[in-house]
Design a protein around this motif. Structure first.
Motif, PDB file in Angstrom:
ATOM      1  N   LEU A  84      18.982  19.435  -0.411  1.00 60.81           N
ATOM      2  CA  LEU A  84      19.866  20.281  -1.076  1.00 60.81           C
ATOM      3  C   LEU A  84      19.994  21.928  -1.001  1.00 60.81           C
ATOM      4  O   LEU A  84      21.014  22.356  -0.854  1.00 60.81           O
ATOM      5  CB  LEU A  84      20.488  19.746  -2.728  1.00 60.81           C
ATOM      6  CG  LEU A  84      20.617  18.211  -2.609  1.00 60.81           C
ATOM      7  CD1 LEU A  84      21.458  18.429  -4.017  1.00 60.81           C
ATOM      8  CD2 LEU A  84      21.745  18.058  -2.166  1.00 60.81           C
ATOM      9  N   LYS A  85      18.854  22.737  -1.057  1.00 56.82           N
ATOM     10  CA  LYS A  85      18.900  24.091  -0.916  1.00 56.82           C
ATOM     11  C   LYS A  85      19.798  24.378   0.319  1.00 56.82           C
ATOM     12  O   LYS A  85      19.704  25.529  -0.372  1.00 56.82           O
ATOM     13  CB  LYS A  85      16.762  24.224  -1.242  1.00 56.82           C
ATOM     14  CG  LYS A  85      16.967  25.657  -0.991  1.00 56.82           C
ATOM     15  CD  LYS A  85      15.425  25.511  -0.505  1.00 56.82           C
ATOM     16  CE  LYS A  85      14.582  27.309  -0.343  1.00 56.82           C
ATOM     17  NZ  LYS A  85      13.419  27.095   0.261  1.00 56.82           N
ATOM     18  N   PRO A  86      19.341  24.380   0.778  1.00 52.34           N
ATOM     19  CA  PRO A  86      19.743  25.095   2.461  1.00 52.34           C
ATOM     20  C   PRO A  86      21.198  24.766   2.056  1.00 52.34           C
ATOM     21  O   PRO A  86      22.110  26.082   2.224  1.00 52.34           O
ATOM     22  CB  PRO A  86      19.283  23.993   3.471  1.00 52.34           C
ATOM     23  CG  PRO A  86      17.903  22.987   3.482  1.00 52.34           C
ATOM     24  CD  PRO A  86      18.471  22.828   2.029  1.00 52.34           C
ATOM     25  N   HIS A  87      21.997  24.136   1.365  1.00 52.45           N
ATOM     26  CA  HIS A  87      23.452  23.896   1.257  1.00 52.45           C
ATOM     27  C   HIS A  87      24.053  24.952   0.152  1.00 52.45           C
ATOM     28  O   HIS A  87      24.631  25.443  -0.133  1.00 52.45           O
ATOM     29  CB  HIS A  87      23.629  22.361   1.349  1.00 52.45           C
ATOM     30  CG  HIS A  87      23.776  21.528   2.226  1.00 52.45           C
ATOM     31  ND1 HIS A  87      24.047  21.712   3.119  1.00 52.45           N
ATOM     32  CD2 HIS A  87      22.474  20.294   2.368  1.00 52.45           C
ATOM     33  CE1 HIS A  87      23.705  20.348   3.629  1.00 52.45           C
ATOM     34  NE2 HIS A  87      22.918  19.893   3.257  1.00 52.45           N
ATOM     35  N   ILE A  88      22.536  24.739  -0.667  1.00 51.24           N
ATOM     36  CA  ILE A  88      23.070  25.243  -1.726  1.00 51.24           C
ATOM     37  C   ILE A  88      23.128  27.088  -1.904  1.00 51.24           C
ATOM     38  O   ILE A  88      24.033  27.474  -1.736  1.00 51.24           O
ATOM     39  CB  ILE A  88      21.679  24.957  -3.276  1.00 51.24           C
ATOM     40  CG1 ILE A  88      22.402  23.825  -3.187  1.00 51.24           C
ATOM     41  CG2 ILE A  88      22.404  26.108  -4.527  1.00 51.24           C
ATOM     42  CD1 ILE A  88      23.918  23.241  -4.300  1.00 51.24           C
ATOM     43  N   VAL A  89      21.660  27.618  -0.525  1.00 56.00           N
ATOM     44  CA  VAL A  89      21.568  28.889  -0.493  1.00 56.00           C
ATOM     45  C   VAL A  89      22.964  29.311   0.378  1.00 56.00           C
ATOM     46  O   VAL A  89      23.220  30.387   0.084  1.00 56.00           O
ATOM     47  CB  VAL A  89      20.293  29.320  -0.053  1.00 56.00           C
ATOM     48  CG1 VAL A  89      20.237  30.422   0.757  1.00 56.00           C
ATOM     49  CG2 VAL A  89      19.417  29.005  -1.615  1.00 56.00           C
ATOM     50  N   ALA A  90      22.927  28.610   1.512  1.00 51.03           N
ATOM     51  CA  ALA A  90      24.194  29.075   1.897  1.00 51.03           C
ATOM     52  C   ALA A  90      25.454  28.991   1.318  1.00 51.03           C
ATOM     53  O   ALA A  90      26.328  30.196   1.324  1.00 51.03           O
ATOM     54  CB  ALA A  90      24.953  28.138   3.519  1.00 51.03           C
ATOM     55  N   ALA A  91      25.684  28.240   0.944  1.00 51.07           N
ATOM     56  CA  ALA A  91      27.191  28.909  -0.474  1.00 51.07           C
ATOM     57  C   ALA A  91      27.083  29.673  -1.493  1.00 51.07           C
ATOM     58  O   ALA A  91      27.770  29.928  -1.723  1.00 51.07           O
ATOM     59  CB  ALA A  91      27.385  26.882  -1.085  1.00 51.07           C
ATOM     60  N   MET A  92      26.080  29.730  -2.004  1.00 53.71           N
ATOM     61  CA  MET A  92      25.830  30.982  -2.868  1.00 53.71           C
ATOM     62  C   MET A  92      25.836  32.567  -1.385  1.00 53.71           C
ATOM     63  O   MET A  92      26.601  33.285  -2.392  1.00 53.71           O
ATOM     64  CB  MET A  92      24.373  31.210  -3.095  1.00 53.71           C
ATOM     65  CG  MET A  92      23.986  30.093  -3.833  1.00 53.71           C
ATOM     66  SD  MET A  92      22.430  30.273  -4.901  1.00 53.71           S
ATOM     67  CE  MET A  92      21.745  31.511  -5.436  1.00 53.71           C
ATOM     68  N   ARG A  93      25.201  32.162  -0.442  1.00 54.92           N
ATOM     69  CA  ARG A  93      26.085  33.224   0.284  1.00 54.92           C
ATOM     70  C   ARG A  93      27.205  33.559   0.387  1.00 54.92           C
ATOM     71  O   ARG A  93      27.748  34.715   0.789  1.00 54.92           O
ATOM     72  CB  ARG A  93      24.867  33.898   1.554  1.00 54.92           C
ATOM     73  CG  ARG A  93      23.469  33.452   1.505  1.00 54.92           C
ATOM     74  CD  ARG A  93      22.581  33.676   2.384  1.00 54.92           C
ATOM     75  NE  ARG A  93      21.196  33.922   2.543  1.00 54.92           N
ATOM     76  CZ  ARG A  93      20.166  32.832   2.769  1.00 54.92           C
ATOM     77  NH1 ARG A  93      20.327  31.964   3.861  1.00 54.92           N
ATOM     78  NH2 ARG A  93      18.754  33.611   2.614  1.00 54.92           N
ATOM     79  N   ARG A  94      27.709  32.972   1.034  1.00 53.30           N
ATOM     80  CA  ARG A  94      29.105  33.016   1.423  1.00 53.30           C
ATOM     81  C   ARG A  94      30.375  33.538   0.392  1.00 53.30           C
ATOM     82  O   ARG A  94      30.795  34.120  -0.211  1.00 53.30           O
ATOM     83  CB  ARG A  94      29.809  31.238   0.877  1.00 53.30           C
ATOM     84  CG  ARG A  94      29.523  30.428   2.445  1.00 53.30           C
ATOM     85  CD  ARG A  94      30.333  29.560   2.547  1.00 53.30           C
ATOM     86  NE  ARG A  94      30.173  28.415   2.111  1.00 53.30           N
ATOM     87  CZ  ARG A  94      29.668  27.734   2.311  1.00 53.30           C
ATOM     88  NH1 ARG A  94      28.045  27.367   3.141  1.00 53.30           N
ATOM     89  NH2 ARG A  94      29.290  26.801   1.247  1.00 53.30           N
TER      90      ARG A  94
END
Length: 118
Positions: A84-94
């Motif tokens: 899940l890490k890449p999805h969570i980090v991408a959402a954090m960046r947005r």
């Protein structure tokens, strides 16, 4: 509930504004100095639930005038890769782009990132 201007009390909508549209005072100039923390993956959450927890933590942090949010997303210690890490980090960046914040990895925990609002 949106944050209020610390100077005149006007409710700031959208909360991403950095200055009050009424009195032009900086909205996020004074934080409570604390860092909000949320673990979004270690209770069996799927991606949708993890993203909802992340969104709620960001909203709570903005309303609570926190300096930032530490998001524990895991690093895949049991499998060797964080699913899940890449999805969570991408959402954090947005979210960071929306609020004028920045995302950085936690220096002490490879399974966490931080969003800094100030």
């Amino acid at each position: 509930m949106n944050p209020e201007c610390p100077s005149c009390g006007l409710e700031i909508d959208p909360p991403s504004l950095s200055h009050c549209p009424k009195c032009e005072a900086p909205v996020r100039a004074r934080t409570n100095g604390r860092l909000h923390q949320v673990d979004v993956v270690h209770n069996g959450e799927d991606l949708d639930m993890a993203l909802r927890k992340l969104e709620r933590a960001i909203d709570d942090s903005i309303r609570g005038n926190f300096r930032g949010v530490k998001v524990i997303h895991g690093h895949g210690a049991s499998t060797g890769r964080g699913r899940l890490k890449p999805h969570i980090v991408a959402a954090m960046r947005r979210a960071a782009a929306h609020f004028g914040a920045k995302v950085v990895p936690d220096r002490h925990n490879p399974g966490a990132h931080l969003i800094w609002f100030e």
